[in-house]
Each structure stands twice: as structure tokens, then as C-alpha cells.
Design a protein around this motif. Structure first.
Motif, PDB file in Angstrom:
ATOM      1  N   TYR A   1      35.873  48.877  51.903  1.00 48.26           N
ATOM      2  CA  TYR A   1      35.303  48.354  50.665  1.00 48.26           C
ATOM      3  C   TYR A   1      35.332  49.419  49.560  1.00 48.26           C
ATOM      4  O   TYR A   1      35.619  49.118  48.394  1.00 48.26           O
ATOM      5  CB  TYR A   1      33.862  47.885  50.900  1.00 48.26           C
ATOM      6  N   THR A   2      35.055  50.665  49.924  1.00 48.26           N
ATOM      7  CA  THR A   2      35.083  51.755  48.942  1.00 48.26           C
ATOM      8  C   THR A   2      36.485  51.958  48.389  1.00 48.26           C
ATOM      9  O   THR A   2      36.688  52.099  47.173  1.00 48.26           O
ATOM     10  CB  THR A   2      34.585  53.063  49.572  1.00 48.26           C
ATOM     11  N   VAL A   3      37.474  51.959  49.283  1.00 52.70           N
ATOM     12  CA  VAL A   3      38.869  52.118  48.857  1.00 52.70           C
ATOM     13  C   VAL A   3      39.291  50.954  47.961  1.00 52.70           C
ATOM     14  O   VAL A   3      39.949  51.163  46.926  1.00 52.70           O
ATOM     15  CB  VAL A   3      39.797  52.220  50.083  1.00 52.70           C
ATOM     16  N   ALA A   4      38.907  49.735  48.336  1.00 54.29           N
ATOM     17  CA  ALA A   4      39.293  48.558  47.559  1.00 54.29           C
ATOM     18  C   ALA A   4      38.717  48.609  46.148  1.00 54.29           C
ATOM     19  O   ALA A   4      39.436  48.409  45.157  1.00 54.29           O
ATOM     20  CB  ALA A   4      38.828  47.285  48.264  1.00 54.29           C
ATOM     21  N   LEU A   5      37.417  48.882  46.034  1.00 56.35           N
ATOM     22  CA  LEU A   5      36.784  48.900  44.711  1.00 56.35           C
ATOM     23  C   LEU A   5      37.266  50.084  43.881  1.00 56.35           C
ATOM     24  O   LEU A   5      37.571  49.928  42.690  1.00 56.35           O
ATOM     25  CB  LEU A   5      35.259  48.945  44.874  1.00 56.35           C
ATOM     26  N   THR A   6      37.362  51.263  44.503  1.00 58.05           N
ATOM     27  CA  THR A   6      37.806  52.450  43.762  1.00 58.05           C
ATOM     28  C   THR A   6      39.251  52.320  43.313  1.00 58.05           C
ATOM     29  O   THR A   6      39.591  52.600  42.152  1.00 58.05           O
ATOM     30  CB  THR A   6      37.648  53.704  44.640  1.00 58.05           C
ATOM     31  N   GLY A   7      40.121  51.893  44.233  1.00 61.20           N
ATOM     32  CA  GLY A   7      41.540  51.775  43.912  1.00 61.20           C
ATOM     33  C   GLY A   7      41.810  50.773  42.812  1.00 61.20           C
ATOM     34  O   GLY A   7      42.574  51.052  41.867  1.00 61.20           O
ATOM     35  N   ASN A   8      41.174  49.608  42.874  1.00 65.72           N
ATOM     36  CA  ASN A   8      41.407  48.583  41.853  1.00 65.72           C
ATOM     37  C   ASN A   8      40.781  48.962  40.516  1.00 65.72           C
ATOM     38  O   ASN A   8      41.336  48.648  39.460  1.00 65.72           O
ATOM     39  CB  ASN A   8      40.887  47.227  42.349  1.00 65.72           C
ATOM     40  N   CYS A   9      39.635  49.645  40.555  1.00 63.38           N
ATOM     41  CA  CYS A   9      39.045  50.159  39.307  1.00 63.38           C
ATOM     42  C   CYS A   9      39.960  51.174  38.636  1.00 63.38           C
ATOM     43  O   CYS A   9      40.141  51.163  37.415  1.00 63.38           O
ATOM     44  CB  CYS A   9      37.684  50.798  39.583  1.00 63.38           C
ATOM     45  N   LEU A  10      40.550  52.051  39.438  1.00 64.89           N
ATOM     46  CA  LEU A  10      41.466  53.055  38.895  1.00 64.89           C
ATOM     47  C   LEU A  10      42.692  52.406  38.256  1.00 64.89           C
ATOM     48  O   LEU A  10      43.156  52.842  37.195  1.00 64.89           O
ATOM     49  CB  LEU A  10      41.904  54.017  39.997  1.00 64.89           C
ATOM     50  N   ILE A  11      43.223  51.371  38.902  1.00 62.40           N
ATOM     51  CA  ILE A  11      44.382  50.673  38.331  1.00 62.40           C
ATOM     52  C   ILE A  11      44.012  50.043  36.993  1.00 62.40           C
ATOM     53  O   ILE A  11      44.760  50.140  36.003  1.00 62.40           O
ATOM     54  CB  ILE A  11      44.909  49.609  39.318  1.00 62.40           C
ATOM     55  N   LEU A  12      42.842  49.398  36.934  1.00 58.41           N
ATOM     56  CA  LEU A  12      42.408  48.785  35.670  1.00 58.41           C
ATOM     57  C   LEU A  12      42.242  49.823  34.578  1.00 58.41           C
ATOM     58  O   LEU A  12      42.714  49.639  33.443  1.00 58.41           O
ATOM     59  CB  LEU A  12      41.091  48.030  35.891  1.00 58.41           C
ATOM     60  N   LEU A  13      41.577  50.919  34.887  1.00 62.15           N
ATOM     61  CA  LEU A  13      41.362  51.981  33.897  1.00 62.15           C
ATOM     62  C   LEU A  13      42.691  52.591  33.459  1.00 62.15           C
ATOM     63  O   LEU A  13      42.885  52.901  32.275  1.00 62.15           O
ATOM     64  CB  LEU A  13      40.452  53.057  34.467  1.00 62.15           C
TER      65      LEU A  13
END
Length: 320
Positions: free
Chosen positions: A41-53
């Protein structure tokens, strides 16, 4: 003496809450199992947030391909947040009860985001087809206005398709003793089977939603790639062919990561009733948890532009 109204109320029953198993047969080690789940869950939220940013802050990524990637990242975050609260509540705190109405709300968002993800993957395949078959008019065909309309149509399609599902379940009579769910979230097929009533309408409508969304999308994605291959084979230079196909690799992997578990879930629910409950549970987790985890990894590894932009975000720098 009971009135006729009392008899009606007794004959129709809906449980105030369902009891979620989590992972059947492994309840004793839920604490240990929570470690890999929390990490995913941490990887999913962090990774997708980074892509958006990265896409928002990098002007060179303000292109149709990356706009669709941002839609995929948003969808993956929504899918993750749909299951995270109840899954971690079960694994961390052994909080297994979920109210009837909250269960239906979770189920609506969970399945809606799945339909949105399928639709976004279809839109991305159309984007790749336009980019390869008509590169000179790519920017004029996929304008910002068109992309916004596609996004709105995707959300409307998912909402309208799934909106009747909670109401079809609320009309059913449930058995007082059948409140045990096979997962740590509310899955339509799982909730539906707890009813002590004729669920033919629910089965048929559920099948219609799957075929008209994920089923149609998968066929159109295959058609898109057939047209892409036809276009690529018409290119004179082998180097141009490889370069064109290389732009599709990330999307192909994202399609496989999403559709293989979807097919697995569908096959198991239709033909795998004799299989142990743990198999049903693990396949459902693969379907809901793995794509949001792997998509950011796939795109950060395969796309040099995304990787560089994500590193800039991590370093706290902007990029033109």
C-alpha cells in the motif's frame, strides 16, 4: 400477538454489519501478513503520487500520453484507498465488522475504480495508436479539450454502470447466520451470495457490467494493437519499427498486470467453487492490490522522461 406489519419486518432481514475473514486459514498470523500488505500500500500510494507530481511539475510532460498516465495514477490511488482502510483494520487491529451500508459504499467505489482503470487503459491504447499511425496530427487530434471529455466520459460510464448495484443488493433478503465475507473488503459476488433470496437479477446485471465494460475494453485494446502492428509493419526501417513498438511496452505491461488478475478472478468465481477459500482470497488481492503497486514501477523503469521527472520531485527541484 404480532401484527401483519411485524410479520413483514421479520420476514425481511438485512444484517446491521458483515464479518470479514481477512485471509481464511491464516487468521493467526494476520499481524505478520500485515507487513507485506502495508509495504505494498505504501509503494502504491507513494509511487502514484510521485508520478502525478512529476507530470504536474514538468512542463515537457504536458502531453496526451502523460495526461492519460496521470489518470491511471489517480485511478490506482482510488483503487488502493478503497480497500486499504478495512484491510489494515482487519490485519492490524482485528476489526472485522463493517456496517451494511458502508459495505455497499465500499463495494461501489471498489468496482467503479476497476471499471475506470479498464477504460483508462483503453484510452491509452487509443493514444498509442494515434501517436504511431498519425504522428504529425497527434497533438491536433488529442487536444486538451478532447482528453478532458474522454476523462469525463470514463467517470460517467463507471458511475452509471455501477450505480444500480447497491440498490439491487438492498432489495434482497439476507439470512441472519450468513454474514461472513471471504475477504477484508466488500466484493459484489461475495456480498451477493450472503442473500437468502433469488439473486438471478444480480448475477445477470453483474455479468452485463463486466462484459459491457472490461470485456468490451479488452477486445478494443486487442483491436488497437492489431492496428498498431499493421501500421508498424508498414514502416520501412527496422529501427523505426523497434522505436515505435518500444513506446507501447509500458502500456502493454500495465494491460497485462490488470487483465490477467481480472480474468483469474472471473474464472475462479465461475468455475472454481471447489477451490479452497484462500485461493479466492489471494486472487482477489492480486486483482486489487498488485496493479497499483506495479504500474508506477513499470512506468518509472521503462520511461526515461518519467524517471527523470520523479527524481527531480524527490530532490525538491522543478523542471521545465
Amino acid at each position: 400477538m404480532l401484527s401483519s406489519q411485524d410479520n413483514v419486518n421479520i420476514s425481511f432481514y438485512q444484517p446491521p454489519a458483515f464479518l470479514m475473514i481477512g485471509i481464511p486459514g491464516l487468521e493467526a498470523i494476520h499481524g505478520w501478513i500485515s507487513i507485506p500488505f502495508s509495504s505494498m500500500y505504501t509503494v502504491a500510494l507513494t509511487g502514484n503520487c510521485l508520478i502525478l507530481l512529476a507530470i504536474v511539475r514538468t512542463s515537457s510532460l504536458h502531453q496526451p500520453m502523460y495526461y492519460f498516465l496521470s489518470m491511471l495514477a489517480l485511478t490506482d490511488m482510488g483503487l488502493t484507498m478503497s480497500t486499504l482502510p478495512t484491510t489494515l483494520a482487519v490485519l492490524w487491529f482485528d476489526q472485522r465488522f463493517i456496517g451494511f451500508n458502508p459495505c455497499l459504499i465500499q463495494m461501489f467505489f471498489l468496482h467503479s475504480f476497476s471499471v475506470v482503470e479498464s477504460s483508462v487503459l483503453l484510452a491509452m491504447s487509443f493514444d498509442r495508436f494515434v501517436a504511431i499511425s498519425n504522428p504529425l496530427h497527434y497533438a491536433t487530434i488529442l487536444t486538451n479539450n478532447i482528453i478532458i471529455r474522454i476523462g469525463m466520459a470514463i467517470v460517467a460510464r463507471a458511475t452509471l454502470s455501477l450505480f444500480p448495484v447497491p440498490f439491487l443488493l438492498k432489495r434482497l433478503n439476507f439470512c441472519p447466520g450468513k454474514i461472513l465475507l471471504s475477504h477484508s473488503f466488500c466484493f459484489h459476488a461475495d456480498v451477493m451470495k450472503r442473500a437468502c433470496a433469488d439473486i438471478t437479477v444480480n448475477i445477470l446485471y453483474g455479468l452485463y457490467v463486466v462484459l459491457s465494460t472490461v470485456g468490451v475494453d479488452s477486445l478494443l485494446i486487442v483491436l488497437s494493437y492489431a492496428l498498431i502492428l499493421h501500421t508498424v509493419m508498414g514502416l520501412a526501417s527496422p529501427r523505426e519499427r523497434v522505436r515505435a513498438l518500444n513506446t507501447c511496452v509500458s502500456h502493454i505491461l500495465a494491460v497485462l498486470v490488470f487483465y490477467i488478475p481480472v480474468i483469474g478472478v472471473s474464472m475462479i468465481h465461475r468455475f472454481g467453487r471447489h477451490l479452497p477459500h484462500i485461493v479466492h482470497s489471494l486472487v482477489a488481492y492480486l486483482y486489487l492490490v498488485v496493479p497499483p503497486v506495479l504500474n508506477p514501477i513499470i512506468y518509472s523503469v521503462k520511461s526515461k522522461h518519467i524517471r527523470k521527472a520523479m527524481l527531480k520531485v524527490l530532490r525538491g527541484k522543478g523542471q521545465n
